[in-house]
Design an enzyme around this catalytic site. Structure first.
Site, PDB file in Angstrom:
ATOM      1  N   LYS A  22       0.830  -1.212   0.000  1.00 23.89           N
ATOM      2  CA  LYS A  22       0.000   0.000   0.000  1.00 23.89           C
ATOM      3  C   LYS A  22       0.862   1.259   0.000  1.00 23.89           C
ATOM      4  CE  LYS A  22      -1.788   1.591   4.011  1.00 23.89           C
ATOM      5  NZ  LYS A  22      -1.562   3.011   4.353  1.00 23.89           N
ATOM      6  N   ASN A  23       1.831   1.291   0.898  1.00 24.56           N
ATOM      7  CA  ASN A  23       2.583   2.536   1.083  1.00 24.56           C
ATOM      8  C   ASN A  23       3.611   2.790  -0.015  1.00 24.56           C
ATOM      9  OD1 ASN A  23       1.039   3.077   3.258  1.00 24.56           O
ATOM     10  ND2 ASN A  23       2.590   2.571   4.801  1.00 24.56           N
ATOM     11  N   ARG A 102      -4.679  10.854   4.306  1.00 23.84           N
ATOM     12  CA  ARG A 102      -3.601  11.805   4.546  1.00 23.84           C
ATOM     13  C   ARG A 102      -2.602  11.875   3.398  1.00 23.84           C
ATOM     14  NH1 ARG A 102      -1.047  14.594   8.569  1.00 23.84           N
ATOM     15  NH2 ARG A 102       1.068  14.663   7.824  1.00 23.84           N
ATOM     16  N   CYS A 126      -5.040  12.843  12.989  1.00 24.66           N
ATOM     17  CA  CYS A 126      -5.588  11.509  12.741  1.00 24.66           C
ATOM     18  C   CYS A 126      -5.405  10.700  14.006  1.00 24.66           C
ATOM     19  CB  CYS A 126      -4.940  10.857  11.534  1.00 24.66           C
ATOM     20  SG  CYS A 126      -3.283  10.316  11.844  1.00 24.66           S
ATOM     21  N   ARG A 131       0.498  14.876  13.436  1.00 28.10           N
ATOM     22  CA  ARG A 131       1.050  14.744  12.090  1.00 28.10           C
ATOM     23  C   ARG A 131       1.098  16.070  11.306  1.00 28.10           C
ATOM     24  NH1 ARG A 131      -1.153   9.222   9.570  1.00 28.10           N
ATOM     25  NH2 ARG A 131       0.818   9.266   8.456  1.00 28.10           N
ATOM     26  N   ASP A 134       5.012  20.652   8.352  1.00 27.42           N
ATOM     27  CA  ASP A 134       6.058  21.676   8.274  1.00 27.42           C
ATOM     28  C   ASP A 134       7.232  21.266   7.378  1.00 27.42           C
ATOM     29  OD1 ASP A 134       6.302  19.755  10.394  1.00 27.42           O
ATOM     30  OD2 ASP A 134       8.084  20.816  11.090  1.00 27.42           O
ATOM     31  N   VAL A 172      13.376  12.745  10.083  1.00 21.37           N
ATOM     32  CA  VAL A 172      13.133  11.838   8.948  1.00 21.37           C
ATOM     33  C   VAL A 172      11.631  11.731   8.691  1.00 21.37           C
ATOM     34  CG1 VAL A 172      13.369   9.472   8.102  1.00 21.37           C
ATOM     35  CG2 VAL A 172      15.207  10.511   9.452  1.00 21.37           C
ATOM     36  N   SER A 173      11.227  11.962   7.457  1.00 16.98           N
ATOM     37  CA  SER A 173       9.810  11.830   7.087  1.00 16.98           C
ATOM     38  C   SER A 173       9.698  11.106   5.756  1.00 16.98           C
ATOM     39  CB  SER A 173       9.158  13.210   6.974  1.00 16.98           C
ATOM     40  OG  SER A 173       7.951  13.126   6.232  1.00 16.98           O
ATOM     41  N   VAL A 174       8.916  10.039   5.759  1.00 24.54           N
ATOM     42  CA  VAL A 174       8.701   9.269   4.529  1.00 24.54           C
ATOM     43  C   VAL A 174       7.956  10.133   3.507  1.00 24.54           C
ATOM     44  CG1 VAL A 174       7.573   7.223   3.557  1.00 24.54           C
ATOM     45  CG2 VAL A 174       8.670   7.098   5.809  1.00 24.54           C
ATOM     46  N   ASP A 316       4.756   0.726  11.863  1.00 22.57           N
ATOM     47  CA  ASP A 316       3.556   0.082  11.321  1.00 22.57           C
ATOM     48  C   ASP A 316       3.432  -1.389  11.729  1.00 22.57           C
ATOM     49  OD1 ASP A 316       2.856   2.453  10.152  1.00 22.57           O
ATOM     50  OD2 ASP A 316       3.450   1.892   8.121  1.00 22.57           O
ATOM     51  N   ILE A 338       8.038   7.146  16.781  1.00 25.13           N
ATOM     52  CA  ILE A 338       7.700   7.874  15.541  1.00 25.13           C
ATOM     53  C   ILE A 338       6.435   8.724  15.725  1.00 25.13           C
ATOM     54  CG2 ILE A 338       7.222   7.662  13.051  1.00 25.13           C
ATOM     55  CD1 ILE A 338       9.954   6.548  13.753  1.00 25.13           C
ATOM     56  N   ARG A 408      -8.625  -0.815   4.373  1.00 26.00           N
ATOM     57  CA  ARG A 408      -7.754   0.222   3.819  1.00 26.00           C
ATOM     58  C   ARG A 408      -6.390  -0.349   3.432  1.00 26.00           C
ATOM     59  NH1 ARG A 408      -6.519   4.691   7.580  1.00 26.00           N
ATOM     60  NH2 ARG A 408      -5.195   5.087   5.800  1.00 26.00           N
TER      61      ARG A 408
HETATM   62  C1  EPZ Z   1       4.228   7.048   6.257  1.00 28.10           C
HETATM   63  O1  EPZ Z   1       3.465   8.117   6.805  1.00 28.10           O
HETATM   64  C2  EPZ Z   1       3.298   5.873   6.175  1.00 28.10           C
HETATM   65  N1  EPZ Z   1       2.157   6.204   5.325  1.00 28.10           N
HETATM   66  C3  EPZ Z   1       2.810   5.489   7.560  1.00 28.10           C
HETATM   67  O2  EPZ Z   1       2.021   4.333   7.448  1.00 28.10           O
HETATM   68  C4  EPZ Z   1       4.028   5.179   8.435  1.00 28.10           C
HETATM   69  O3  EPZ Z   1       3.588   4.894   9.751  1.00 28.10           O
HETATM   70  C5  EPZ Z   1       4.983   6.355   8.441  1.00 28.10           C
HETATM   71  O4  EPZ Z   1       5.342   6.711   7.080  1.00 28.10           O
HETATM   72  C6  EPZ Z   1       6.272   6.090   9.218  1.00 28.10           C
HETATM   73  O5  EPZ Z   1       6.920   4.974   8.677  1.00 28.10           O
HETATM   74  C7  EPZ Z   1       2.254   6.049   4.013  1.00 28.10           C
HETATM   75  O6  EPZ Z   1       3.279   5.695   3.470  1.00 28.10           O
HETATM   76  C8  EPZ Z   1       1.017   6.315   3.224  1.00 28.10           C
HETATM   77  P1  EPZ Z   1       6.284  10.429   8.300  1.00 28.10           P
HETATM   78  P2  EPZ Z   1       4.039   9.595   6.778  1.00 28.10           P
HETATM   79  O7  EPZ Z   1       6.171  11.721   7.607  1.00 28.10           O
HETATM   80  O8  EPZ Z   1       4.862   9.768   5.585  1.00 28.10           O
HETATM   81  C9  EPZ Z   1       6.525  13.764  11.659  1.00 28.10           C
HETATM   82  C10 EPZ Z   1       0.073   3.020   7.783  1.00 28.10           C
HETATM   83  O9  EPZ Z   1      -0.496   2.502   8.777  1.00 28.10           O
HETATM   84  N2  EPZ Z   1       6.377  14.805  10.637  1.00 28.10           N
HETATM   85  O10 EPZ Z   1       7.485   9.577   8.029  1.00 28.10           O
HETATM   86  O11 EPZ Z   1       2.897  10.492   7.004  1.00 28.10           O
HETATM   87  C11 EPZ Z   1       5.284  12.927  11.845  1.00 28.10           C
HETATM   88  O12 EPZ Z   1       4.328  13.592  12.654  1.00 28.10           O
HETATM   89  C12 EPZ Z   1       0.617   4.429   7.835  1.00 28.10           C
HETATM   90  O13 EPZ Z   1       0.193   2.442   6.685  1.00 28.10           O
HETATM   91  C13 EPZ Z   1       6.566  16.132  10.998  1.00 28.10           C
HETATM   92  O14 EPZ Z   1       6.849  16.438  12.167  1.00 28.10           O
HETATM   93  O15 EPZ Z   1       4.958   9.572   8.075  1.00 28.10           O
HETATM   94  C14 EPZ Z   1       5.857  11.694  12.500  1.00 28.10           C
HETATM   95  O16 EPZ Z   1       6.047  11.920  13.859  1.00 28.10           O
HETATM   96  C15 EPZ Z   1       0.306   5.132   9.103  1.00 28.10           C
HETATM   97  N3  EPZ Z   1       6.407  17.106  10.046  1.00 28.10           N
HETATM   98  C16 EPZ Z   1       7.224  11.553  11.808  1.00 28.10           C
HETATM   99  O17 EPZ Z   1       7.497  12.836  11.249  1.00 28.10           O
HETATM  100  C17 EPZ Z   1       6.099  16.796   8.754  1.00 28.10           C
HETATM  101  O18 EPZ Z   1       5.977  17.730   7.941  1.00 28.10           O
HETATM  102  C18 EPZ Z   1       7.292  10.524  10.720  1.00 28.10           C
HETATM  103  O19 EPZ Z   1       6.181  10.687   9.860  1.00 28.10           O
HETATM  104  C19 EPZ Z   1       5.940  15.448   8.391  1.00 28.10           C
HETATM  105  C20 EPZ Z   1       6.090  14.465   9.354  1.00 28.10           C
END
Ligand code: EPZ
Length: 429
Positions: A22-23, A102, A126, A131, A134, A172-174, A316, A338, A408
């Site tokens: 999915k991701n 999202r 959520c 989340r 920034d 780090v943000s995916v 996850d 995370i 989902r």
């Molecule tokens: C991806 O979400 C995945 N979603 C999530 O899977 C997964 O849990 C997450 O990465 C971490 O591995 C998809 O790929 C669709 P992040 P993402 O940005 O990209 C903070 C599932 O169940 N952050 O890596 O939204 C954030 O709040 C889902 O399949 C900021 O502070 O996650 C978090 O604490 C849930 N500012 C951390 O970074 C930002 O601008 C990591 O989030 C962006 C993120």
């Protein structure tokens, strides 16, 4: 609303085919906005989130077509789907669509890069935390975008196009890594992204973008270099197997005992989780066609984990591992680093008889000898499936409500588990 009924106590034995991730699928689909040519994705999972994103992309002008019948890989039904964004008809992503998923916020990157303008609703909070966005905003500003936020919308413009730059992610943000890859691919000049996400889904996206004509190197490491190009073309690309689905079923087998081949799974996508499972006393054996997971009558050893960005233990899989540890012979500590609020499954696992206490970001799980079935309810996808794992061994009947969460992200969950001997069925209405 559909429910899932499980009668616990059966071991799992057989073969479970692993679907496309999915991701990985979601950002790949969004990448179709970058070109007026056709992007064909193989092994696209049949999931509610994929259907929802098809609707959202349609709002921007993306046509799609499912090629022939679904491709059959074992019993998995992932498909080959083509996406064509010949003309972008709308550069706005409204709240009623973005709030449903999202990841659809990520359209901001390709819309801005291709059209020079994007207006995308903030996704809002959520079930797993606040989340923020920034990092996306700071990253796109570094590429020269002008961004303001009004009435809950991010308005981004880059009238003369984006310009390559160096950007160091403070965290780090995916998602922000995906967006910066897409945006910088069409920026003028070179971009260097540091402290990027190293998740396999990022590598999968970078490979797809390169197949479309982008010049990206370093994906899978902490630094990515992108040489911007003027246009991208179509491509044909395969979605990687779902490492979270793989880990979830591996934990289900560890929980029930038995012997299952996770067909099509790739161990290198989730080595940390497999190593953790091995420490619980579960046998993990990579084979030519997937990963074989087995556990005989011996008890489960408690193991402490801390979630981390890839290659660490994935957030996850945290809920599922907690489900498993409820039956370990001793105490385990599960730290979530995370997301701030990803423990909603704790109360529901407790309804099945689990002994878990929370101390800040750490759950302390005291293993119990048995769980007892009960009606339970979950707030997000991974939390729901942890309840399924617990239900597979709980005495008597467990009913998991709000099955739409599972739909989902898990393709035909009850079919895959019942095919290996679980007593699990979907009840409609
Ligand atoms: C991806 O979400 C995945 N979603 C999530 O899977 C997964 O849990 C997450 O990465 C971490 O591995 C998809 O790929 C669709 P992040 P993402 O940005 O990209 C903070 C599932 O169940 N952050 O890596 O939204 C954030 O709040 C889902 O399949 C900021 O502070 O996650 C978090 O604490 C849930 N500012 C951390 O970074 C930002 O601008 C990591 O989030 C962006 C993120």
């Amino acid at each position: 609303m559909d429910r899932i009924k499980i009668i616990g106590g059966n071991q799992l034995n057989g073969v479970i085919p692993i679907s496309g991730a999915k991701n990985a699928a979601l950002p790949l689909m969004i990448a179709s906005l970058l070109t007026d040519d056709t992007l064909t994705l193989e092994n696209l999972p049949d999931l509610a989130d994929v259907e929802q994103l098809i609707r959202i992309l349609g709002n921007h002008g993306v046509d799609y077509s499912v090629k022939g019948r679904r491709e059959r890989q074992g019993d998995a039904y992932s498909r080959t789907v083509s996406f064509t964004a010949r003309h972008i008809v709308n550069t706005e992503a409204p709240y009623n669509l973005v709030s449903k998923m999202r990841a659809s916020f990520w359209v901001v990157g390709p819309l801005l890069a291709r059209m020079g303008v994007a207006r995308v609703s903030l996704p809002g909070g959520c079930a797993i935390g606040t989340r923020p966005v920034d990092l996306f905003i700071d990253g796109l500003r570094a590429l020269g975008a002008e961004i303001d936020i009004d009435n809950g919308y991010v308005n981004a413009t880059a009238k003369s196009g984006l310009v390559g730059n160096r950007f160091v992610f403070p965290k780090v943000s995916v998602g922000a890594t995906h967006v910066m890859l897409m945006a910088a691919s069409l920026a003028k000049g070179e971009t260097v992204l540091e402290n990027v996400a190293r998740e396999p889904e990022v590598v999968n996206l970078a490979e797809c973008l390169n197949a479309m004509g982008a010049r990206i190197s370093g994906a899978g490491t902490g630094t990515i270099n992108i040489d911007g190009v003027e246009t991208l073309s179509g491509a044909r690309h395969r979605v990687i197997p779902d490492r979270i689905e793989t880990g979830t079923y591996a934990m289900a087998v560890a929980m029930t005992g038995g012997d299952v081949l996770l067909e099509g799974a790739k161990p290198e996508l989730l080595q940390a989780a497999l190593d953790t499972l091995a420490r619980t006393g579960t046998n993990i054996e990579p084979t030519k066609t997937g990963i074989r997971v087995s556990r005989n009558g011996n008890g489960l050893q408690p193991v402490d984990i801390e979630t981390q960005p890839f290659p660490g233990f994935p957030t996850d899989l945290q809920a599922q591992f907690m489900g498993l540890m409820t039956m370990a012979s001793g105490t385990s500590h599960i730290k979530e680093t995370i997301f701030e609020n990803r423990f909603m499954h704790v109360q529901e696992l407790a309804r099945l008889g689990a002994q878990i206490s929370l101390s800040g970001q750490t759950a302390v799980v005291e293993g119990v000898a048995s769980l007892k079935g009960a009606p339970v309810m979950a707030t997000d996808l991974r939390a729901s499936v942890s309840l399924v794992i617990a239900g597979l061994v709980a005495e008597g009947e467990t009913e998991v409500n709000r099955v739409y969460h599972l739909d989902r992200g898990f393709e035909r969950l009850e079919e895959k588990l019942s095919g290996c001997g679980a007593s699990i069925e979907r009840l409609s209405g």
